[in-house]
Scaffold this motif. Sequence first.
Motif, PDB file in Angstrom:
ATOM      1  N   LEU A 217       1.262   2.988  -8.623  1.00 25.25           N
ATOM      2  CA  LEU A 217       1.642   2.794  -7.213  1.00 25.25           C
ATOM      3  C   LEU A 217       3.118   2.426  -7.072  1.00 25.25           C
ATOM      4  O   LEU A 217       3.453   1.309  -6.642  1.00 25.25           O
ATOM      5  CB  LEU A 217       0.767   1.710  -6.572  1.00 25.25           C
ATOM      6  N   PRO A 218       4.016   3.351  -7.408  1.00 19.27           N
ATOM      7  CA  PRO A 218       5.444   3.019  -7.416  1.00 19.27           C
ATOM      8  C   PRO A 218       5.993   2.566  -6.066  1.00 19.27           C
ATOM      9  O   PRO A 218       7.010   1.875  -6.022  1.00 19.27           O
ATOM     10  CB  PRO A 218       6.112   4.324  -7.867  1.00 19.27           C
ATOM     11  N   MET A 219       5.319   2.909  -4.971  1.00 22.70           N
ATOM     12  CA  MET A 219       5.827   2.520  -3.650  1.00 22.70           C
ATOM     13  C   MET A 219       5.430   1.091  -3.286  1.00 22.70           C
ATOM     14  O   MET A 219       5.847   0.576  -2.244  1.00 22.70           O
ATOM     15  CB  MET A 219       5.344   3.505  -2.575  1.00 22.70           C
ATOM     16  N   TYR A 353      10.683   3.234  12.675  1.00 20.37           N
ATOM     17  CA  TYR A 353      10.260   3.756  11.361  1.00 20.37           C
ATOM     18  C   TYR A 353      10.399   2.720  10.240  1.00 20.37           C
ATOM     19  O   TYR A 353       9.917   2.935   9.136  1.00 20.37           O
ATOM     20  CB  TYR A 353      11.047   5.033  11.019  1.00 20.37           C
ATOM     21  N   ASP A 354      11.074   1.602  10.512  1.00 21.86           N
ATOM     22  CA  ASP A 354      11.184   0.552   9.486  1.00 21.86           C
ATOM     23  C   ASP A 354       9.915  -0.283   9.394  1.00 21.86           C
ATOM     24  O   ASP A 354       9.760  -1.071   8.469  1.00 21.86           O
ATOM     25  CB  ASP A 354      12.353  -0.403   9.825  1.00 21.86           C
ATOM     26  N   LEU A 355       9.055  -0.137  10.387  1.00 17.81           N
ATOM     27  CA  LEU A 355       7.861  -1.004  10.410  1.00 17.81           C
ATOM     28  C   LEU A 355       6.573  -0.182  10.462  1.00 17.81           C
ATOM     29  O   LEU A 355       5.689  -0.444  11.286  1.00 17.81           O
ATOM     30  CB  LEU A 355       7.922  -1.968  11.602  1.00 17.81           C
ATOM     31  N   VAL A 356       6.456   0.786   9.570  1.00 16.80           N
ATOM     32  CA  VAL A 356       5.210   1.555   9.471  1.00 16.80           C
ATOM     33  C   VAL A 356       4.319   0.856   8.440  1.00 16.80           C
ATOM     34  O   VAL A 356       4.667   0.823   7.256  1.00 16.80           O
ATOM     35  CB  VAL A 356       5.468   3.015   9.032  1.00 16.80           C
ATOM     36  N   PRO A 357       3.199   0.265   8.852  1.00 11.69           N
ATOM     37  CA  PRO A 357       2.348  -0.391   7.860  1.00 11.69           C
ATOM     38  C   PRO A 357       1.602   0.629   6.995  1.00 11.69           C
ATOM     39  O   PRO A 357       1.252   1.705   7.479  1.00 11.69           O
ATOM     40  CB  PRO A 357       1.356  -1.200   8.710  1.00 11.69           C
ATOM     41  N   SER A 358       1.385   0.286   5.721  1.00 13.70           N
ATOM     42  CA  SER A 358       0.634   1.154   4.807  1.00 13.70           C
ATOM     43  C   SER A 358      -0.551   0.377   4.251  1.00 13.70           C
ATOM     44  O   SER A 358      -0.418  -0.817   3.977  1.00 13.70           O
ATOM     45  CB  SER A 358       1.505   1.571   3.623  1.00 13.70           C
ATOM     46  N   TRP A 368       0.919  -3.280   3.092  1.00 13.93           N
ATOM     47  CA  TRP A 368       2.299  -3.745   3.063  1.00 13.93           C
ATOM     48  C   TRP A 368       3.126  -3.175   4.210  1.00 13.93           C
ATOM     49  O   TRP A 368       2.777  -2.156   4.793  1.00 13.93           O
ATOM     50  CB  TRP A 368       2.958  -3.411   1.715  1.00 13.93           C
ATOM     51  N   VAL A 369       4.209  -3.883   4.500  1.00  8.03           N
ATOM     52  CA  VAL A 369       5.153  -3.424   5.521  1.00  8.03           C
ATOM     53  C   VAL A 369       6.529  -3.961   5.155  1.00  8.03           C
ATOM     54  O   VAL A 369       6.650  -5.027   4.535  1.00  8.03           O
ATOM     55  CB  VAL A 369       4.727  -3.899   6.931  1.00  8.03           C
TER      56      VAL A 369
END
Length: 482
Positions: A217-219, A353-358, A368-369
């Motif tokens: 999970l590199p991201m 686009y800086d606050l797209v939760p995953s 994460w966000v």
Amino acid sequence: MATQYDVVVIGSGPAGYVAAIRCAQLGFKTACIEKWLNKDSKTVYGGTCLNVGCIPSKALLDSSHKFVEAQHHFEVHGIKTGKVAIDVPAMVARKDKVVTQLTGGVKSLFAANKVDGIAGTGKLVAKDRVVVTDHTGNQQELTATHVIIAAGSVPIEIPPTPIDQQTIVDSTGALDFQEVPKRLGVIGAGVIGLELGSVWARLGAEVTVLEALDDFLPMVDRQIAKEALKILTKQGLNIKLGARVTGSKLTKGSKPSVTVEYTDKDGEQKATFDKLIVAVGRRPFTKDLLADEVGIELDARGFIKVNEKCATNIPNVYAVGDVVRGPMLAHKGMEEGVMVAERLAGKKTQVNYDLVPSVIYTHPEVAWVGKNEEQLKADGVTYNVGVFPFVASGRALAANDADGMVKLLTETKSDRILGCHIIGASAADLLQQIVIAMEFSASAEDIGLTMFSHPSLSEAVHEAALAANGHAVHIGNKKQRH
Ligand code: FAD
Ligand code: AMP
């Protein structure tokens, strides 16, 4: 004769149907074209997300989680169940029922908002004209002041493992197994591979995940990814990193199987599975969508090129969701759909686009966000870290679900929250508190001064914020500044 609309939306996934509904709410005469057919050749709205993505995968994750709970975790609460068994066709049928309910819901929303749902494949033949061809070959033409393209994405196929949807399946096929495969291979340890691998591992499959990259999970923030790898491995997922799949051989017959060839640090390897899920990512879908004469530009990876307002290079033509750059997530597409609709109505709506939760919906969830520690180091930012483990949360212990932690990253100078990384039960919902806080440029102190219900999992978010400034109450405080 062509029917005239203010807005024509092509595709009814989360990006398209939300755009269409918002346009109609704002007073535009709106049509939404969809080509998806169910088994009875009836048009269904909702796209990948509702039909074969977010919703069905979560339905199976929820069912299989309940199975694990009943099998292994009820006893500690003093609940005796006897032998727990799994009825896979019933589980899959329940998933299908949820899908039918939700796709029907989109149809009802179209009716309630006066969006015209139009069955067929839409092709943009001019910047203001769309030709729709239905599955029987009938054609109609729509003219539009504005066109919003929301054609979505499809699974990537790789030459070594051609999909037959029997033995070698993509994410769609993996939602419909009628029995638990004894040996299941998954290619790709991304979000989809881990979620679907988890479903079948929980139901008893021996699952091997082959991932070409050396990093897991590199991201994801390294500390959280390390924890996720440890927990998922303990749950029985055999995750092989640095394992690149290069070929496969099918064995047909009454017990079909597939032998996968892959290379790792020790050289060439083989492994045989009863089913193989190929989950190596998704690509934008633009087949039969754009007449060349219109001149819509694509980027090198096939995404429709758009600016930050989702405008294409052709005036009055917009594109949103998976068919454009950015994370392939339903909520990102929905917000883009809303933005385009509202800007057509003269509003100044933007997407942050800086606050797209995953989220990865394994158990525990990973969410994460914002920035992770590695990104802050690379950016040369001086930051504080606040970590609170769920094992110190009264609510998590009461629920017997105390794996994981909340990790908050703040800018040392201003105390502003720069990122949040959670692994734990309900991480997606916990994270949302910080997404809202970050949208308001909150500091860790703001969160620390906010009252949280006791006992709740959310208290872990509160304590992580306190920990960032060295005064967590329910754990020892370590060095915060980095
Ligand atoms: P899509 O949902 O792909 O919809 C596009 C629609 O356009 C389709 O219905 C298609 O038939 C239609 N279409 C295409 N071309 C035409 C044409 N020419 N004419 C008419 N119709 C056309 N995301 C999350 O945020 N959370 C999750 O938990 C999550 N889980 C997932 C699990 C799986 C297994 C998968 C596969 C995906 C998951 N995703 C998740 C990703 C999510 O499904 C996508 O990001 C989302 O569906 C993208 O929405 P969209 O509207 O851009 O495209
Ligand atoms: P995602 O794009 O998040 O869905 O993840 C897909 C994953 O599949 C990535 O981590 C890729 O590295 C991995 N992948 C792609 N091709 C191969 C391959 N041939 N063998 C093993 N893993 C692969």
